[in-house]
Design a protein around this motif. Sequence first.
Motif, mmCIF file in Angstrom:
data_model
loop_
_atom_site.group_PDB
_atom_site.id
_atom_site.type_symbol
_atom_site.label_atom_id
_atom_site.label_comp_id
_atom_site.label_asym_id
_atom_site.label_seq_id
_atom_site.Cartn_x
_atom_site.Cartn_y
_atom_site.Cartn_z
ATOM 1 N N THR A 146 0.806 -1.231 0.000
ATOM 2 C CA THR A 146 0.000 0.000 0.000
ATOM 3 C C THR A 146 0.839 1.281 0.000
ATOM 4 O OG1 THR A 146 -0.095 -0.138 2.415
ATOM 5 C CG2 THR A 146 -2.010 -0.981 1.204
ATOM 6 N N VAL A 147 2.142 1.159 0.042
ATOM 7 C CA VAL A 147 2.985 2.363 0.140
ATOM 8 C C VAL A 147 3.957 2.429 -1.048
ATOM 9 C CG1 VAL A 147 4.707 3.603 1.520
ATOM 10 C CG2 VAL A 147 2.831 2.401 2.664
ATOM 11 N N ARG A 148 3.972 3.589 -1.694
ATOM 12 C CA ARG A 148 4.880 3.814 -2.820
ATOM 13 C C ARG A 148 5.867 4.919 -2.456
ATOM 14 N NH1 ARG A 148 3.782 6.370 -8.848
ATOM 15 N NH2 ARG A 148 5.236 5.024 -9.967
ATOM 16 N N GLU A 149 7.144 4.637 -2.677
ATOM 17 C CA GLU A 149 8.188 5.648 -2.472
ATOM 18 C C GLU A 149 8.409 6.382 -3.801
ATOM 19 O OE1 GLU A 149 12.324 4.912 -0.406
ATOM 20 O OE2 GLU A 149 12.569 4.764 -2.587
ATOM 21 N N LEU A 150 8.407 7.709 -3.743
ATOM 22 C CA LEU A 150 8.617 8.520 -4.942
ATOM 23 C C LEU A 150 9.801 9.459 -4.718
ATOM 24 C CD1 LEU A 150 5.261 8.428 -4.353
ATOM 25 C CD2 LEU A 150 5.253 9.518 -6.566
ATOM 26 N N THR A 151 10.639 9.593 -5.738
ATOM 27 C CA THR A 151 11.748 10.540 -5.682
ATOM 28 C C THR A 151 11.548 11.558 -6.793
ATOM 29 O OG1 THR A 151 13.189 8.793 -4.853
ATOM 30 C CG2 THR A 151 14.259 10.767 -5.717
ATOM 31 N N LEU A 152 11.477 12.831 -6.387
ATOM 32 C CA LEU A 152 11.165 13.892 -7.348
ATOM 33 C C LEU A 152 12.298 14.906 -7.407
ATOM 34 C CD1 LEU A 152 8.095 13.672 -5.423
ATOM 35 C CD2 LEU A 152 7.573 14.100 -7.821
ATOM 36 N N GLY A 153 12.534 15.440 -8.582
ATOM 37 C CA GLY A 153 13.559 16.459 -8.753
ATOM 38 C C GLY A 153 12.945 17.726 -9.329
ATOM 39 N N LEU B 163 16.209 22.227 -3.905
ATOM 40 C CA LEU B 163 14.912 22.044 -3.232
ATOM 41 C C LEU B 163 15.200 22.053 -1.727
ATOM 42 C CD1 LEU B 163 13.569 19.154 -5.478
ATOM 43 C CD2 LEU B 163 12.654 21.479 -5.382
ATOM 44 N N PRO B 164 15.036 23.208 -1.053
ATOM 45 C CA PRO B 164 15.459 23.303 0.340
ATOM 46 C C PRO B 164 14.492 22.626 1.304
ATOM 47 C CG PRO B 164 14.456 25.363 -0.350
ATOM 48 C CD PRO B 164 14.454 24.464 -1.549
ATOM 49 N N LEU C 7 13.437 15.347 -3.606
ATOM 50 C CA LEU C 7 12.482 15.126 -2.523
ATOM 51 C C LEU C 7 12.058 13.667 -2.578
ATOM 52 C CD1 LEU C 7 10.104 18.232 -2.771
ATOM 53 C CD2 LEU C 7 12.267 18.007 -1.505
ATOM 54 N N GLN C 8 12.247 12.968 -1.469
ATOM 55 C CA GLN C 8 11.776 11.577 -1.406
ATOM 56 C C GLN C 8 10.586 11.514 -0.454
ATOM 57 O OE1 GLN C 8 13.812 7.940 0.468
ATOM 58 N NE2 GLN C 8 14.586 7.966 -1.610
ATOM 59 N N VAL C 9 9.503 10.939 -0.914
ATOM 60 C CA VAL C 9 8.315 10.800 -0.062
ATOM 61 C C VAL C 9 7.821 9.362 -0.139
ATOM 62 C CG1 VAL C 9 7.602 13.208 -0.357
ATOM 63 C CG2 VAL C 9 6.709 11.474 -1.921
#
Length: 237
Positions: free
Chosen positions: A17-24, A31-32, A67-69
């Motif tokens: 049920t959980v997806r890790e996403l890395t965004l640039g 990205l502070p 950003l990793q969420v």
Amino acid sequence: MQRRRLKLLDARPLSSTVRELTLGAVDGQPLPFRSGQFWNFYLPSSAGELKRSYSLAAAPAEAQDRLQVAVTRVAGGEGSQFLHALALGEELEADGPHGLFMAPPQDVPILFVAAGTGLSPLRAMLQERLPRPQAAPLALLFGCRTPDDLLWGAELRAWVRAQPRFRLEVTLSRPPAGWSGRQGYVQSHVRELVEAWSGPRPQVYICGLSALVQDVRRVLKEELQYDRRAIHSERYD
Ligand SMILES: Cc1cc2nc3c(=O)[nH]c(=O)nc-3n(C[C@H](O)[C@H](O)[C@H](O)COP(=O)(O)OP(=O)(O)OC[C@H]3O[C@@H](n4cnc5c(N)ncnc54)[C@H](O)[C@@H]3O)c2cc1C
């Protein structure tokens, strides 16, 4: 606050049920954020734009201007379902950083308490804190349904092996047959962990849904007479 365009660079499932996403950042600019903070994502929906907040799951030094969420897929939840379906290379708008849920740099004992993706900001704090030449004990009390829901389990276990001052306590709400560890919700284990703590009482950092945060705060204040200044929390709902 000015919105930024982010692009999905990487994604992987952490559990069913959980997806890790890395965004640039599309503009390539930094990205502070600080460990413990969150960003707001602006997502399309049938009723117009949705604003949804996500805690950063990796410390700045680990994230390297990304950003990793970690996003829990909520049944009927348009925002989380959009993020679970987002394809690599697709973009969204976001702003940040936001929030004051941050641990102090000082060498203080800390008990981290979370369930599900409430672990994200605590993981960022631990990533930053564990390599420091500090001695104060750190513990993570993490609640999940089953062993398959243990987010970043390999990393957490590696920290236990490498860092004698770090202790991991996992409690399962739906333990499989043969499970000999802790069972039930995190709130039922907080008192015992604090009472057994050696040395000065820990600061407590709590993250997750309101019911969990409220219950843990109640145990700390009413059963353990905690000073409210030693309790820090972030609620997801
Ligand atoms: C400061 C802050 C940080 C947050 N960080 C995260 C994060 O790192 N990861 C994350 O998955 N969510 C996080 N959230 C929750 C997130 O913003 C959304 O509320 C969530 O993704 C649900 O949005 P939705 O549109 O899919 O569902 P909605 O239709 O808006 O449904 C909202 C309901 O979903 C439930 N819910 C919300 N978050 C969760 C969750 N994580 N696990 C289980 N149930 C949930 C609650 O019951 C809530 O009432 C955070 C919220 C806040 C305020």
